[in-house]
Structures are given as structure tokens and as C-alpha cells.
Design a protein around this motif. Structure first.
Motif, mmCIF file in Angstrom:
data_model
loop_
_atom_site.group_PDB
_atom_site.id
_atom_site.type_symbol
_atom_site.label_atom_id
_atom_site.label_comp_id
_atom_site.label_asym_id
_atom_site.label_seq_id
_atom_site.Cartn_x
_atom_site.Cartn_y
_atom_site.Cartn_z
ATOM 1 N N SER A 81 0.764 -1.123 0.143
ATOM 2 C CA SER A 81 -0.131 -0.025 -0.081
ATOM 3 C C SER A 81 0.810 1.205 0.051
ATOM 4 C CB SER A 81 -0.861 0.182 1.251
ATOM 5 O OG SER A 81 -1.927 -1.036 1.200
ATOM 6 N N SER A 82 1.898 1.170 0.435
ATOM 7 C CA SER A 82 2.932 2.359 0.470
ATOM 8 C C SER A 82 3.199 2.523 -1.064
ATOM 9 C CB SER A 82 4.300 2.017 1.120
ATOM 10 O OG SER A 82 4.864 0.941 0.609
ATOM 11 N N VAL A 83 3.303 1.810 -1.694
ATOM 12 C CA VAL A 83 3.737 1.735 -3.264
ATOM 13 C C VAL A 83 2.359 2.278 -4.049
ATOM 14 C CG1 VAL A 83 3.895 0.547 -5.527
ATOM 15 C CG2 VAL A 83 5.463 -0.119 -3.622
ATOM 16 N N ALA A 84 1.184 1.709 -3.494
ATOM 17 C CA ALA A 84 -0.062 2.269 -4.095
ATOM 18 C C ALA A 84 0.022 3.666 -3.745
ATOM 19 C CB ALA A 84 -1.268 1.559 -3.637
ATOM 20 N N GLY A 85 0.052 4.181 -2.619
ATOM 21 C CA GLY A 85 -0.255 5.672 -2.258
ATOM 22 C C GLY A 85 0.785 6.609 -3.303
ATOM 23 N N ALA A 86 2.069 6.129 -3.371
ATOM 24 C CA ALA A 86 2.885 6.682 -4.335
ATOM 25 C C ALA A 86 2.437 6.970 -5.660
ATOM 26 C CB ALA A 86 4.351 6.107 -3.926
ATOM 27 N N LEU A 87 2.043 5.664 -5.939
ATOM 28 C CA LEU A 87 1.618 5.776 -7.638
ATOM 29 C C LEU A 87 0.436 6.598 -7.686
ATOM 30 C CD1 LEU A 87 2.095 1.890 -8.629
ATOM 31 C CD2 LEU A 87 3.241 3.893 -9.621
ATOM 32 N N THR A 88 -0.764 6.485 -6.857
ATOM 33 C CA THR A 88 -1.903 7.296 -7.003
ATOM 34 C C THR A 88 -1.411 8.934 -6.957
ATOM 35 O OG1 THR A 88 -3.065 5.558 -5.633
ATOM 36 C CG2 THR A 88 -4.047 7.864 -5.485
ATOM 37 N N ASP A 89 -0.631 9.301 -6.085
ATOM 38 C CA ASP A 89 -0.261 10.651 -6.058
ATOM 39 C C ASP A 89 0.188 11.096 -7.468
ATOM 40 O OD1 ASP A 89 -1.200 10.887 -3.677
ATOM 41 O OD2 ASP A 89 0.685 10.838 -2.621
ATOM 42 N N PHE A 90 1.482 10.200 -7.739
ATOM 43 C CA PHE A 90 2.121 10.424 -9.084
ATOM 44 C C PHE A 90 1.111 10.657 -10.235
ATOM 45 C CE2 PHE A 90 4.372 8.648 -12.823
ATOM 46 C CZ PHE A 90 5.259 9.527 -12.820
ATOM 47 N N ILE A 91 0.275 9.523 -10.699
ATOM 48 C CA ILE A 91 -0.597 9.500 -11.541
ATOM 49 C C ILE A 91 -1.686 10.496 -11.579
ATOM 50 C CG2 ILE A 91 -2.342 8.032 -12.607
ATOM 51 C CD1 ILE A 91 -0.498 5.465 -11.948
ATOM 52 N N THR A 92 -2.167 10.782 -10.437
ATOM 53 C CA THR A 92 -3.069 12.073 -10.244
ATOM 54 C C THR A 92 -2.571 13.180 -10.887
ATOM 55 O OG1 THR A 92 -4.014 10.795 -8.366
ATOM 56 C CG2 THR A 92 -4.409 13.324 -8.923
ATOM 57 N N LYS A 93 -1.188 13.573 -10.245
ATOM 58 C CA LYS A 93 -0.580 14.722 -10.743
ATOM 59 C C LYS A 93 -0.276 14.945 -12.176
ATOM 60 C CE LYS A 93 1.215 15.673 -6.111
ATOM 61 N NZ LYS A 93 2.313 15.513 -5.302
ATOM 62 N N TYR A 94 0.135 13.761 -12.711
ATOM 63 C CA TYR A 94 0.606 13.498 -14.003
ATOM 64 C C TYR A 94 -0.642 13.651 -14.956
ATOM 65 C CZ TYR A 94 1.572 11.544 -18.582
ATOM 66 O OH TYR A 94 1.757 11.457 -19.922
ATOM 67 N N ASN A 95 -1.721 13.331 -14.610
ATOM 68 C CA ASN A 95 -2.928 13.539 -15.272
ATOM 69 C C ASN A 95 -3.423 15.015 -15.238
ATOM 70 O OD1 ASN A 95 -3.087 10.951 -16.207
ATOM 71 N ND2 ASN A 95 -4.611 10.327 -14.756
ATOM 72 N N GLU A 96 -3.261 15.543 -14.259
ATOM 73 C CA GLU A 96 -3.534 17.042 -14.227
ATOM 74 C C GLU A 96 -2.721 17.758 -15.019
ATOM 75 O OE1 GLU A 96 -3.001 17.897 -10.034
ATOM 76 O OE2 GLU A 96 -4.988 16.982 -9.478
ATOM 77 N N ARG A 97 -1.476 17.609 -15.225
ATOM 78 C CA ARG A 97 -0.579 18.160 -16.055
ATOM 79 C C ARG A 97 -0.538 17.844 -17.430
ATOM 80 N NH1 ARG A 97 3.351 16.696 -11.730
ATOM 81 N NH2 ARG A 97 4.051 15.198 -13.101
ATOM 82 N N ASN A 98 -1.273 16.658 -17.682
ATOM 83 C CA ASN A 98 -1.018 16.277 -19.231
ATOM 84 C C ASN A 98 -2.730 15.853 -19.584
ATOM 85 O OD1 ASN A 98 1.972 15.865 -19.759
ATOM 86 N ND2 ASN A 98 1.640 14.988 -17.646
ATOM 87 N N LYS A 158 -7.115 9.821 0.199
ATOM 88 C CA LYS A 158 -6.327 9.791 -0.891
ATOM 89 C C LYS A 158 -7.112 9.348 -2.259
ATOM 90 C CE LYS A 158 -1.873 8.668 -0.799
ATOM 91 N NZ LYS A 158 -1.176 9.947 -0.846
ATOM 92 N N CYS A 159 -8.372 9.147 -2.312
ATOM 93 C CA CYS A 159 -9.028 8.818 -3.458
ATOM 94 C C CYS A 159 -8.823 9.395 -4.846
ATOM 95 C CB CYS A 159 -10.525 8.674 -3.082
ATOM 96 S SG CYS A 159 -11.381 10.141 -3.094
ATOM 97 N N SER A 160 -8.654 9.038 -5.989
ATOM 98 C CA SER A 160 -8.544 9.605 -7.199
ATOM 99 C C SER A 160 -9.340 9.105 -8.254
ATOM 100 C CB SER A 160 -6.995 9.487 -7.499
ATOM 101 O OG SER A 160 -6.724 10.031 -8.656
ATOM 102 N N PHE A 161 -9.717 10.117 -9.234
ATOM 103 C CA PHE A 161 -10.462 9.392 -10.421
ATOM 104 C C PHE A 161 -9.594 8.654 -11.048
ATOM 105 C CE2 PHE A 161 -11.657 9.863 -14.901
ATOM 106 C CZ PHE A 161 -13.102 9.779 -14.841
ATOM 107 N N SER A 162 -8.153 8.516 -11.095
ATOM 108 C CA SER A 162 -7.483 7.865 -11.749
ATOM 109 C C SER A 162 -7.068 6.324 -11.243
ATOM 110 C CB SER A 162 -6.015 8.520 -11.966
ATOM 111 O OG SER A 162 -6.118 9.884 -12.354
ATOM 112 N N HIS A 163 -7.761 6.117 -9.914
ATOM 113 C CA HIS A 163 -7.357 5.033 -9.099
ATOM 114 C C HIS A 163 -8.599 4.202 -9.327
ATOM 115 C CE1 HIS A 163 -7.568 2.977 -5.615
ATOM 116 N NE2 HIS A 163 -6.547 2.440 -5.720
ATOM 117 N N PHE A 164 -8.690 2.934 -9.581
ATOM 118 C CA PHE A 164 -9.786 1.823 -9.245
ATOM 119 C C PHE A 164 -9.272 0.556 -8.407
ATOM 120 C CE2 PHE A 164 -11.184 4.306 -12.856
ATOM 121 C CZ PHE A 164 -12.715 4.171 -12.721
#
Length: 410
Positions: free
Chosen positions: A101-118, A139-145
Motif C-alpha cells: 500500500s505504500s507503493v499504491a499511495g505513491a503511484l496514486t499521487d504520481f498518476i493523479t498529478k501527471y494527469n492534471e499536467r497532461n 487519497k481517492c482519485s479519479f485515476s485509481h480503481f
């Protein structure tokens, strides 16, 4: 003219490569393929490759062949972000991960920010096994299921079963020292206090993730505590080695687990002669009487020699294909919209649904115990002659817990 012909000759292979890339749908698989979590990661990779073969045998997804791209993160959040960027740079727009889940939290943040910028180049993250509740709450995100039940949902089911077991008097908690382990111990304490206030928690231990090679000192503490039962969220080698140490010491307690069925777990249980003393909460197990899931189980074992540890991965891949068909597109934002609120007949049978509010999938949950097979159940584990037998089932609508998610949508 000669220059034009040379340019055309040079361009043809390039165009062929582009056409080939366009005919392939790549899914980046970011999980441990080396280090302490490698045995778990390799099984996950082969499971997804098996599922890609299943999809491709039916024509792929919207006519595109599915390719699983393995990316080794060594169960490390920072390395996972490097691998995610590498995947995106190579054209991957769908990433799946599960272990840690530590990996999952990092990936969620990264992909959410990437999508906002791109905008227009969005990426989706499909989580098949990381169960920290925060991922579909704060930490929910539209990019995460998430296709696995979160740890609170699992603990709710597990403690409801334990509530009806009067022989439980003293419990020891032992968990990995990171966000998931913390969520397991916190939920266990809170739910047992409400449901069985008479139970005494005689120990609450945390240990480093995938770094302990000898659990004998921890087992000695459990033995000294007088516990009759243990709750643990340990997975991978941390569960197998924990049970091996218990067997070596002759510790005889009941084990209430999330991941006892992982590699090495069944063998350690058998070696400890813990017949019907190890319980697991999960969204499925091999011996559920369901014709289609049993056929899949047999085919997977015939090919790879291991059992299906991730029914949720099957739900993930099949729902992805359905969502793309519904959206008539492989654009991640359109696929995400099609997944939101989707009802689905789950792999092991029964109704499931993807909650729109937080992208948490709900499905029937089972409590199974591991031991000698007496009723002609077809599947044992790790050639032990022992296997999983169901003791309780909770329908999807009875597993629903509220969410605090406040999702931002594109």
C-alpha cells in the motif's frame, strides 16, 4: 529522386513499428520481481499474462492485442515512480499494481498529478491488491480503481466471524510495519472492542516489511503471551516464514489472516500440522462450487503449477474489456467513466459493483479455513493434500462501508 526513395525506405520500418504499437494495448505491471517480494510478484505477473492470453484469444480489447509489460519495483515506492515514468514514456496508459500500500499511495499521487499536467494523455491505475483504506478515502482519485476489498472491509468480515467463536479469549496482533499493517491492527482493535469486548489483546507487534528472515523471537513472544489466536495481515515471505517459525516451536494457536494462501503459506501450515486452524478472508478460493471459476483454476494450474491467488485480477481484466467496449474507446477518461458504477457478475459467482463515489469494488467476501480435504473438494494447495474450505460467505451488499472520498473529476 534517390533521396526520396531512401527516405521512404527508412520511413517504412518506422511506420511498421508505429502500426504494430497501435495494434497493441500495453498494460504496465509494476510489482516486485526481485527481492523479498519476488515470489508474489512473479505469480501476479504470470496471472496477468494468463489473463492477457484469455482476452487475446477472444480478439483482444477493441481489436487490440493486450501485452503485459513487467516492471520491477522491488516493493519500493521511489523505484515504482521511476518504473511508472518509464512505462508512460513508452506509451503505456494503463498501469496495474498490488503488492504494497505504500507503493499504491505513491503511484496514486504520481498518476493523479501527471494527469492534471497532461490533459488528453491521461493514465489509469488499476489496483488489484493494495488494501489500505486511505486509497479510497482521503487519497481517492479519479485515476485509481481498486478491485480488492480494502482492509477495513476484510476486518469487518473477519471480526464478524470471530464474534461468533466463543473459544477466542486472548488475541495477539502481529503485522508488517507500514501503512497496510497499521490499518490491520487499528481496525482489529477497534472492531474487537465493539463486537467482543471480552477478548483480551495480549500482544501487538510490528516488524520490518520483507526483511525478517527468522521469526523465532516473535513466535516466542506469542507463546509467552498465552494467546489462543493470532490476527495478521502478513503476506509473501513474511507469512510463510512466520508460520515456519511457529511450526518449529510447536506453537498451536488459531490464525486469522488475509494472505495465508500466498506462496509457501500452505506448506508452512501443513508442516505445522495446523489442520483447520488457519483462516483467511478473501474474495474467493479454489474450491468454491462454481463451474466457470473451477475451469479457469484448472487451466491456470495446468499451465503454471500454482493456484489462482487473485480472483480480483480476473474481475479487473474482464471489467476493463467490458468498459472499453461500453465506451467504444481506449481513452482512459472514457474507460474510467464506463467503469464507474458498473455492475458485474464476479469471477467466483455473485453480484459485484464498482462504487462511483470512490472507485472501490464491492463483491462477495468469504472466510475459508485450511486443512484436510474430506468432502471431495478438487483442489489442494502446494501438493500438501490440504486445501481451502468455506466456513462463511458475505454478499457484496453486506460488505459496504461508508467512504470519506471527495473525488475531483476531469
Amino acid at each position: 529522386m534517390r533521396k526520396l526513395m531512401m527516405a521512404a525506405a527508412f520511413a517504412l520500418p518506422m511506420l511498421g513499428g508505429a502500426a504494430m504499437a497501435q495494434d497493441t494495448l500495453k498494460i504496465g505491471y509494476i510489482d516486485p520481481l526481485s527481492g523479498g517480494g519476488a515470489s508474489v510478484g512473479e505469480i501476479g505477473l504470470k496471472t496477468f499474462q494468463f489473463l492477457a492470453d484469455e482476452v487475446n484469444a477472444k480478439g483482444g480489447i477493441l481489436g487490440k492485442k493486450v501485452e503485459i509489460v513487467p516492471l520491477d519495483n522491488k516493493t519500493n515506492p521511489q523505484e515504482s515512480l521511476i518504473q511508472a515514468q518509464k512505462a508512460i514514456d513508452s506509451g503505456v496508459r494503463y498501469i496495474t499494481q498490488g503488492n504494497g500500500s505504500s507503493v499504491a499511495g505513491a503511484l496514486t499521487d504520481f498518476i493523479t498529478k501527471y494527469n492534471e499536467r497532461n490533459p488528453g494523455k491521461e493514465v489509469l491505475y488499476f489496483n488489484y491488491a493494495a488494501v489500505d483504506p486511505v486509497l479510497t478515502n482521503e487519497k481517492c482519485s479519479f485515476s485509481h480503481f481498486r478491485w480488492d476489498a480494502n482492509s477495513d472491509i476484510k476486518m469487518e468480515a473477519l471480526t464478524n466471524y470471530m464474534k461468533g467463536t466463543p473459544s477466542i479469549k486472548k488475541i495477539y496482533l502481529i503485522n508488517q510495519d507500514y501503512s497496510f499493517g497499521e490499518s490491520v491492527r487499528t481496525a482489529a482493535r477497534a472492531m474487537l472492542k465493539t463486537k467482543r469486548p471480552d477478548i483480551e489483546i495480549v500482544g501487538d507487534e510490528k516488524h520490518p516489511l520483507l526483511k525478517v528472515t527468522d521469526f523465532a523471537p516473535y513466535i516466542a513472544k506469542i507463546k509467552a503471551s498465552g494467546a489462543d489466536s493470532v490476527i495478521t495481515g502478513n503476506w509473501g515471505q513474511d507469512f510463510a516464514l512466520l508460520l515456519k517459525a511457529a511450526a518449529d516451536s510447536g506453537l498451536k494457536v488459531n490464525w486469522y489472516t488475509y494472505y495465508a494462501g500466498g506462496t509457501g503459506g500452505p506448506t508452512a501450515i501443513k508442516q505445522g500440522n495446523l489442520n483447520d486452524q488457519v483462516f483467511q478472508v478473501a474474495e474467493g478460493y479454489a474450491n468454491i462450487d462454481n463451474k466457470s471459476s473451477m475451469a479457469f483454476e484448472k487451466a491456470l494450474r495446468d499451465k503454471y503449477g500454482f493456484s489462482l491467488f487473485y480472483p480480483r485480477a480476473v474481475n479487473e481484466m474482464r471489467m476493463f474489456a467490458l468498459a472499453a467496449e461500453k465506451a467504444k474507446s481506449l481513452e482512459p477518461v472514457k474507460v474510467a467513466a464506463a467503469l464507474e458504477g458498473m455492475d458485474y457478475e464476479v469471477f467466483n459467482g455473485g453480484k459485484g459493483f464498482m462504487r462511483k463515489d470512490d472507485h472501490q469494488f464491492f463483491q462477495p467476501i468469504y472466510i475459508a479455513q485450511f486443512g484436510e480435504l474430506k468432502n471431495k473438494e478438487p483442489f489442494d494447495e502446494e501438493k500438501t493434500g490440504w486445501g481451502w474450505k468455506g466456513v462463511a460467505k458475505i454478499d457484496a451488499d453486506k460488505t459496504v462501508l461508508p467512504t470519506t472520498c471527495k473525488m475531483t473529476r476531469p
